[in-house]
Design a protein around this motif. Sequence first.
Motif, PDB file in Angstrom:
ATOM      1  N   ASP A 228       0.934   7.278  -6.319  1.00  0.00           N
ATOM      2  CA  ASP A 228      -0.325   8.133  -6.768  1.00  0.00           C
ATOM      3  C   ASP A 228      -0.151   9.676  -6.601  1.00  0.00           C
ATOM      4  O   ASP A 228      -0.042  10.072  -5.318  1.00  0.00           O
ATOM      5  CB  ASP A 228      -1.217   7.533  -5.955  1.00  0.00           C
ATOM      6  CG  ASP A 228      -2.826   8.217  -6.391  1.00  0.00           C
ATOM      7  OD1 ASP A 228      -2.624   9.095  -7.304  1.00  0.00           O
ATOM      8  OD2 ASP A 228      -3.797   7.620  -5.766  1.00  0.00           O
TER       9      ASP A 228
ATOM     10  N   ASP B 209      -3.095   9.842   3.961  1.00  0.00           N
ATOM     11  CA  ASP B 209      -3.394   8.463   3.204  1.00  0.00           C
ATOM     12  C   ASP B 209      -2.297   7.728   3.565  1.00  0.00           C
ATOM     13  O   ASP B 209      -2.700   6.344   4.080  1.00  0.00           O
ATOM     14  CB  ASP B 209      -3.363   8.440   1.788  1.00  0.00           C
ATOM     15  CG  ASP B 209      -4.742   9.183   1.445  1.00  0.00           C
ATOM     16  OD1 ASP B 209      -5.622   9.184   2.274  1.00  0.00           O
ATOM     17  OD2 ASP B 209      -4.766   9.892   0.017  1.00  0.00           O
ATOM     18  N   LEU B 210      -0.841   8.107   3.587  1.00  0.00           N
ATOM     19  CA  LEU B 210       0.202   7.381   3.926  1.00  0.00           C
ATOM     20  C   LEU B 210       0.119   7.118   5.574  1.00  0.00           C
ATOM     21  O   LEU B 210       0.539   5.811   5.922  1.00  0.00           O
ATOM     22  CB  LEU B 210       1.384   8.190   3.566  1.00  0.00           C
ATOM     23  CG  LEU B 210       2.698   7.393   3.435  1.00  0.00           C
ATOM     24  CD1 LEU B 210       2.393   6.062   2.341  1.00  0.00           C
ATOM     25  CD2 LEU B 210       3.795   8.266   2.676  1.00  0.00           C
TER      26      LEU B 210
ATOM     27  N   GLU C 186       1.902   2.021  -3.279  1.00  0.00           N
ATOM     28  CA  GLU C 186       0.870   2.357  -4.480  1.00  0.00           C
ATOM     29  C   GLU C 186       0.575   3.668  -3.866  1.00  0.00           C
ATOM     30  O   GLU C 186       0.415   4.679  -5.004  1.00  0.00           O
ATOM     31  CB  GLU C 186      -0.412   1.325  -4.081  1.00  0.00           C
ATOM     32  CG  GLU C 186      -0.203   0.082  -4.421  1.00  0.00           C
ATOM     33  CD  GLU C 186      -1.517  -0.790  -4.013  1.00  0.00           C
ATOM     34  OE1 GLU C 186      -2.348  -0.041  -3.347  1.00  0.00           O
ATOM     35  OE2 GLU C 186      -1.517  -2.026  -4.552  1.00  0.00           O
ATOM     36  N   ILE C 187       0.620   4.269  -2.931  1.00  0.00           N
ATOM     37  CA  ILE C 187       0.209   5.366  -2.415  1.00  0.00           C
ATOM     38  C   ILE C 187       1.189   6.605  -2.781  1.00  0.00           C
ATOM     39  O   ILE C 187       1.008   7.624  -3.308  1.00  0.00           O
ATOM     40  CB  ILE C 187       0.256   5.604  -0.879  1.00  0.00           C
ATOM     41  CG1 ILE C 187      -1.310   4.948  -0.581  1.00  0.00           C
ATOM     42  CG2 ILE C 187      -0.040   7.078  -0.566  1.00  0.00           C
ATOM     43  CD1 ILE C 187      -1.508   4.706   1.009  1.00  0.00           C
ATOM     44  N   THR C 188       2.495   6.248  -2.590  1.00  0.00           N
ATOM     45  CA  THR C 188       3.728   6.937  -2.978  1.00  0.00           C
ATOM     46  C   THR C 188       3.757   7.246  -4.419  1.00  0.00           C
ATOM     47  O   THR C 188       4.201   8.061  -4.983  1.00  0.00           O
ATOM     48  CB  THR C 188       4.815   6.626  -2.262  1.00  0.00           C
ATOM     49  OG1 THR C 188       5.241   5.274  -2.562  1.00  0.00           O
ATOM     50  CG2 THR C 188       5.007   6.461  -0.839  1.00  0.00           C
TER      51      THR C 188
ATOM     52  N   ARG D 256       0.890  -1.205   0.005  1.00  0.00           N
ATOM     53  CA  ARG D 256      -0.049   0.010   0.071  1.00  0.00           C
ATOM     54  C   ARG D 256       0.652   1.353  -0.044  1.00  0.00           C
ATOM     55  O   ARG D 256       0.503   2.214  -0.575  1.00  0.00           O
ATOM     56  CB  ARG D 256      -0.903  -0.161   1.222  1.00  0.00           C
ATOM     57  CG  ARG D 256      -2.167  -1.043   1.192  1.00  0.00           C
ATOM     58  CD  ARG D 256      -3.156  -0.761   0.044  1.00  0.00           C
ATOM     59  NE  ARG D 256      -3.663   0.729   0.430  1.00  0.00           N
ATOM     60  CZ  ARG D 256      -3.939   1.802  -0.298  1.00  0.00           C
ATOM     61  NH1 ARG D 256      -3.377   1.735  -1.544  1.00  0.00           N
ATOM     62  NH2 ARG D 256      -4.572   2.867   0.105  1.00  0.00           N
TER      63      ARG D 256
ATOM     64  N   ASN E 203      -2.236  11.954  -6.578  1.00  0.00           N
ATOM     65  CA  ASN E 203      -3.538  12.441  -5.662  1.00  0.00           C
ATOM     66  C   ASN E 203      -3.492  12.102  -4.416  1.00  0.00           C
ATOM     67  O   ASN E 203      -4.288  12.464  -3.602  1.00  0.00           O
ATOM     68  CB  ASN E 203      -4.497  12.096  -6.447  1.00  0.00           C
ATOM     69  CG  ASN E 203      -4.631  12.420  -7.940  1.00  0.00           C
ATOM     70  OD1 ASN E 203      -4.427  13.803  -8.327  1.00  0.00           O
ATOM     71  ND2 ASN E 203      -5.209  11.691  -8.786  1.00  0.00           N
ATOM     72  N   SER E 204      -2.609  11.258  -3.691  1.00  0.00           N
ATOM     73  CA  SER E 204      -2.727  10.798  -2.386  1.00  0.00           C
ATOM     74  C   SER E 204      -2.052  11.695  -1.623  1.00  0.00           C
ATOM     75  O   SER E 204      -1.472  12.492  -1.849  1.00  0.00           O
ATOM     76  CB  SER E 204      -1.806   9.419  -2.301  1.00  0.00           C
ATOM     77  OG  SER E 204      -0.647   9.713  -2.612  1.00  0.00           O
ATOM     78  N   SER E 205      -2.425  11.837  -0.262  1.00  0.00           N
ATOM     79  CA  SER E 205      -1.914  12.732   0.724  1.00  0.00           C
ATOM     80  C   SER E 205      -1.127  12.061   1.731  1.00  0.00           C
ATOM     81  O   SER E 205      -0.940  10.859   2.126  1.00  0.00           O
ATOM     82  CB  SER E 205      -3.246  13.159   1.495  1.00  0.00           C
ATOM     83  OG  SER E 205      -3.860  12.410   1.983  1.00  0.00           O
TER      84      SER E 205
END
Length: 297
Positions: A32, A39-40, A28-30, A25, A34-36
């Motif tokens: 993206d 989120d991380l 994936e998040i890093t 995850r 649009n992630s914040s």
Amino acid sequence: MSFDKISVLISRISSLPALPTVACRVIEITADPNSSANDLTEVIVSDISLTTKLLKMANSPFFGAIRRVATLQHAITVLGFKEVRNLVISAVVFESFTKIEKNGNYDIGKFWKHSFMCGLAAKIIATDLKKESNEFFVAGLIHDIGKLVIYLTLPNEFIKLIETTGHLKWKFRAFEAEKEIIGMAHDEVGMKLLKKWMFPENLLTAIGFHHRLQETDQKTLLPAIVHIADILVHIYEMQPVVEDDVSLEIASLYADIIKLVQAYGIKWDASVLHRLQQVLAESIEKEAGTFRLFFGK
């Protein structure tokens, strides 16, 4: 070359455990845009062990800490997504292989130490070239992960490799024997595992081509720097050099490295490589605490 062995190896790579969900995850998040940070944080904070280790790394001078990081949110804000991803990968990738123990045929402790030193050498080289160095450290740290895959999936063939290459003066040439005995070298094996784990493309390239530089497009320095770091560490591991012929071989290796990096626009001479070798030796002594941070030894 045995097609059967390659088939068995590939099938067993597919059956190896997946990377921990938290790490997947994070990757994936890093990736993206649009992630914040929230989120991380939410993903990592669910894993207490990883959170603790991440904070220790974030506060380490080795990773460039300039002030104390007290919380995970603070670590993410100060370090940024890319550095957090690098730290998480560093923290978890070898934990997937922690059950491998030292036996009479293969000293796993030497493997961990060589891996760390290669990461350290890659970081030193990157710093010298004024590049962001932590990504190079991670690439060097995990460059030989394919060897552990071979060790786990084809143990008999792996022991044969150890016996076959034990006499080699320069251990970084052992990948040639891997191709003969298994049909695939550890760099390609490692890349297949990291693809399964959905690692970032730059790390796939670094690990998968650090012995096949001629197959890269030279758009990234990562595989070349890992290759050079590997050689510098093997030279360090041979010290003290007392034989004249070995000294001459080292001089020849320096000449090869100088020629290699010219294709990447790097202008080195033997004195630069000698200086990097000295910095590496000093850093290995200095960073004993960082080694324990990773491996607890």
